[in-house]
Design a protein around this motif. Structure first.
Motif, PDB file in Angstrom:
ATOM      1  N   ARG A  74      22.490  63.207 -92.296  1.00 64.03           N
ATOM      2  CA  ARG A  74      22.294  62.071 -91.991  1.00 64.03           C
ATOM      3  C   ARG A  74      23.066  60.824 -92.198  1.00 64.03           C
ATOM      4  O   ARG A  74      23.326  60.034 -91.359  1.00 64.03           O
ATOM      5  CB  ARG A  74      20.697  61.552 -92.392  1.00 64.03           C
ATOM      6  CG  ARG A  74      19.879  60.284 -92.025  1.00 64.03           C
ATOM      7  CD  ARG A  74      19.774  60.482 -90.414  1.00 64.03           C
ATOM      8  NE  ARG A  74      18.974  61.651 -89.912  1.00 64.03           N
ATOM      9  CZ  ARG A  74      17.472  61.812 -90.268  1.00 64.03           C
ATOM     10  NH1 ARG A  74      17.092  60.725 -90.452  1.00 64.03           N
ATOM     11  NH2 ARG A  74      17.021  63.090 -89.723  1.00 64.03           N
ATOM     12  N   PHE A  78      24.992  58.756 -89.317  1.00 68.05           N
ATOM     13  CA  PHE A  78      24.990  57.171 -89.227  1.00 68.05           C
ATOM     14  C   PHE A  78      26.550  56.478 -89.127  1.00 68.05           C
ATOM     15  O   PHE A  78      26.752  55.526 -88.593  1.00 68.05           O
ATOM     16  CB  PHE A  78      24.239  56.673 -90.332  1.00 68.05           C
ATOM     17  CG  PHE A  78      22.726  56.890 -90.182  1.00 68.05           C
ATOM     18  CD1 PHE A  78      22.138  57.265 -89.100  1.00 68.05           C
ATOM     19  CD2 PHE A  78      21.884  56.691 -91.253  1.00 68.05           C
ATOM     20  CE1 PHE A  78      20.572  57.655 -88.886  1.00 68.05           C
ATOM     21  CE2 PHE A  78      20.471  56.754 -91.255  1.00 68.05           C
ATOM     22  CZ  PHE A  78      19.990  57.501 -90.144  1.00 68.05           C
ATOM     23  N   GLU A 109      16.337  53.542 -84.507  1.00 66.76           N
ATOM     24  CA  GLU A 109      17.211  53.875 -85.542  1.00 66.76           C
ATOM     25  C   GLU A 109      18.589  53.121 -85.157  1.00 66.76           C
ATOM     26  O   GLU A 109      19.169  52.428 -86.108  1.00 66.76           O
ATOM     27  CB  GLU A 109      17.538  55.185 -85.857  1.00 66.76           C
ATOM     28  CG  GLU A 109      18.029  55.587 -87.107  1.00 66.76           C
ATOM     29  CD  GLU A 109      17.188  55.362 -88.344  1.00 66.76           C
ATOM     30  OE1 GLU A 109      17.754  55.475 -89.506  1.00 66.76           O
ATOM     31  OE2 GLU A 109      16.037  55.116 -88.296  1.00 66.76           O
ATOM     32  N   LEU A 113      20.364  50.312 -87.300  1.00 68.83           N
ATOM     33  CA  LEU A 113      21.810  50.370 -87.689  1.00 68.83           C
ATOM     34  C   LEU A 113      22.737  49.336 -87.212  1.00 68.83           C
ATOM     35  O   LEU A 113      23.895  49.275 -87.372  1.00 68.83           O
ATOM     36  CB  LEU A 113      22.308  51.893 -87.533  1.00 68.83           C
ATOM     37  CG  LEU A 113      21.737  52.829 -88.115  1.00 68.83           C
ATOM     38  CD1 LEU A 113      22.347  54.288 -87.404  1.00 68.83           C
ATOM     39  CD2 LEU A 113      22.264  53.043 -89.529  1.00 68.83           C
TER      40      LEU A 113
END
Length: 644
Positions: A74, A78, A109, A113
């Protein structure tokens, strides 16, 4: 006005990051694009894959980054998403759950971000969809695209049959090189304001005879400039016909109007030919934010922190002409609507926001006088030279951009020569809370006194042209420094280097106000001595209409004598008794060698340096006499030997 080959600006590559749930076909999609086939055994996560420049018309290579959606990866996922130029978000056409995951997880998500890259939603495994249950892509993705405007487009494909695989990466590259978001409002189906302003400026530049329309010759010149190909007579007729059918005001007897010009670009974008509009914008020097590119803004670089940037006489004369042009009713002031029209070819009106919004003199009707207009430009040039030059060009300055700005001589040189050649002077206004700093700035702009105290929470400037004896005019810019901000500013010697004069304001009826202002003055003197940047300083005894603090007058005179600066200037903004304070501030700035406070430690250092200098002078004189003595002795012995 057909499009030609567009230019993609200065980009040397496009980074595409492919993300989505497991088993949605990410790696197979990438492998199919790279090999133009369907490999049987594809690794779970591919290494970075490069599609060469000749894959696409814009000839810009694409690097594709595969990702894993596993929890253990993850962090890396990102990180890659934040570095992406464009994100391909995948779902599987045969797995409805992966479609719902787009909005329940992935798109949320990406927002969390703060990923700003355009997003293309890709439905993979089209060959596995159940043909007995036909699904409309618009029906599936329409609601999602309504909710998430950052989605550029949606497309479905099959890595097995290679259906639409090349198109996906073409659209991905196009979304980066020719982005829709800066130009077009998808919801309202209209050009965005900044795009419309840029196209308005381009239209005016191409309307050589300034009759409000592009005739056949002007339209052809425009086509040649942007696309390196002339328009045939039949094509010009075709352009006019298309516009006239859809927008009657777009064409008149003289040619294509501004309304028609804007309509054409709206039509290009609606028809998926956004690269045509980008080609036009880039040919006229615009970047992806629809601002002029840096290479078109030759701002002279400051060589030292005690230099500043000013407008040249040529630029000031241009601005005077622009002011007269937009002062339609000849009342000597520009209305807010006049200023909006003036800046209608700039990305936005730069004076609608701080620090420029309330920084210049206006009439009671909020109109901007010529003095205020020129002072605003001087302030913008001081704070943001590149922005000032860009706005000069936006509003029509067609001289050599390099001749619009000049670098001033160093302030240290001005002090040594005891004169300055500057036309704009920057004054820092220090003082404790409630001393009257804001009231003084408002008074400088000829605004009425207000007894209501509103603490300053943002940058506060006041810029105005000051008339001097003999008829000359100089611009003085006052910058209010809050008590909390003084410590930070005084710790930065370059902030002091950029200052022409500093004033220290105190409430003459308040003991704390006087003592705090005195502390700030001494602190500035000490910082200047450490940094070598001497700043002329003045004390101002504000609120002179109130009963003075008993010891304030005696103490302030003693402090000024001790520091070697002028006695405090009493001022009452409430009564309008300014004691010619602004001319006196300007006079102090124009005499850069005077009114520089010296602390006892500074005087001791200066005395020490003088002693050293005198000692060195004495030693050099003694050495000179010694050399002369030796020379005389040699001459004497030489004569003596020759006579014998």
């Amino acid at each position: 006005m057909p499009g030609g080959n567009s230019t993609s600006g200065a980009r040397t590559g496009v980074r595409v990051v492919v993300a989505g749930d497991r088993f949605t076909g990410k790696s197979s999609l990438i492998a199919a694009a790279a090999t133009e086939s369907f490999p049987e055994n594809v690794p779970r996560v591919l290494p970075p894959t490069r599609l060469p420049a000749d894959f696409f018309p814009d000839r810009v290579p694409v690097t594709i980054i595969d990702t894993s959606s596993g929890l253990e990866s993850r962090g890396k996922l990102f990180e890659e998403l934040k570095r992406a130029d464009v994100v391909l978000l995948t779902y599987a056409c045969d797995q409805p759950l992966t479609v719902s995951r787009l909005s329940s997880f992935w798109l949320e998500e990406l927002r969390r971000l703060e990923v700003k890259a355009p997003i293309i939603v890709v439905g993979c495994k089209l060959d596995l969809r159940d043909e007995t249950q036909p699904v409309s892509l618009e029906h599936v993705m329409g609601p999602i695209m309504q909710r998430y405007r950052e989605i550029e487009t949606c497309i479905e494909c099959s890595a097995v049959t290679h259906a639409q695989v090349p198109d996906i990466f073409y659209y991905a590259q196009k979304a980066v090189l020719h982005p829709t978001a800066p130009l077009f409002d998808q919801e309202n189906q209209t050009l965005k304001p900044r795009c419309e302003r840029a196209l308005r400026r381009i239209f005016l530049l191409c309307d050589h005879d300034m009759d409000g329309a592009l005739n056949d010759a002007e339209l052809n010149d425009f086509q040649v400039k942007c696309f390196n190909a002339p328009l045939q007579p039949a094509e010009i007729v075709g352009v006019r016909r298309v516009v006239q059918e859809k927008n009657k005001e777009g064409v008149n007897d003289l040619g294509l109007t501004l309304q028609g010009f804007l309509f054409l670009h709206t039509l290009f974008i609606e028809k998926g030919r956004i690269e045509t509009t980008w080609a036009v914008l880039r040919k006229f020097g615009y970047d992806d934010e629809l601002k002029l590119r840096d290479h078109l803004l030759p701002v002279p670089s400051k060589h030292a922190p005690d230099q500043s940037v000013e407008l040249t006489i040529e630029a000031v004369e241009f601005l005077r002409g622009i002011f007269r042009l937009f002062d339609i009713d000849n009342h000597g002031a520009l209305r807010p609507a006049d200023l909006d029209e003036l800046f209608s070819t700039a990305p936005e009106n730069p004076w609608c926001e701080g620090p420029y919004r309330d920084a210049a003199e206006r009439t009671t009707q909020r109109n901007l006088t010529l003095k205020g207009f020129l002072a605003e430009w001087d302030l913008m040039t001081l704070l943001d030279p590149k922005g000032s030059l860009a706005n000069l060009i936006y509003v029509g300055y067609d001289g050599n951009p390099a001749s619009a700005l000049r670098i001033t001589r160093r302030r240290t040189v001005d002090r040594r020569k005891q004169r300055t050649e500057r036309n704009v002077f920057h004054c820092l206004v220090f003082g404790p809370k409630n001393a009257g700093k804001s009231a003084l700035l408002n008074c400088f702009l000829e605004r009425p006194f207000s007894a209501i105290h509103n603490p300053t929470v943002a940058e506060h400037y006041a810029a105005n042209v000051v008339d001097q004896h003999g008829g000359s005019k100089k611009t003085l810019i006052l910058q209010e420094i809050s008590e909390d901000g003084a410590k930070k500013l005084l710790s930065n010697k370059e902030s002091l280097a950029g200052c022409d004069v500093a004033i220290f304001l105190y409430d003459s009826s308040d003991e704390y106000s006087w003592k705090r202002s005195c502390e700030l003055l001494v602190e500035l003197a000490r910082r200047c001595e450490e940094s070598g940047y001497g700043v002329p300083c003045l004390l101002i005894a504000a609120k002179d209409d109130l009963n003075p603090y008993p010891m304030a007058v005696q103490d302030s005179v003693a402090v000024c004598q001790e520091l070697g600066i002028e006695a405090p200037i009493p001022v009452s903004v409430k009564l309008g008794e300014t004691n010619n304070v602004f001319c006196r501030i300007l006079s102090a700035a124009e005499r850069p060698h005077s009114n520089i406070p010296k602390t006892e430690a500074g005087r001791k250092r200066k005395h020490f340096h003088q002693l050293i200098s005198h000692s060195l002078l004495f030693m050099s004189v003694g050495a000179a006499f010694a050399v002369l003595g030796v020379a005389a002795f040699h001459a004497y012995t030489g004569r003596k030997n020759s006579s014998s």
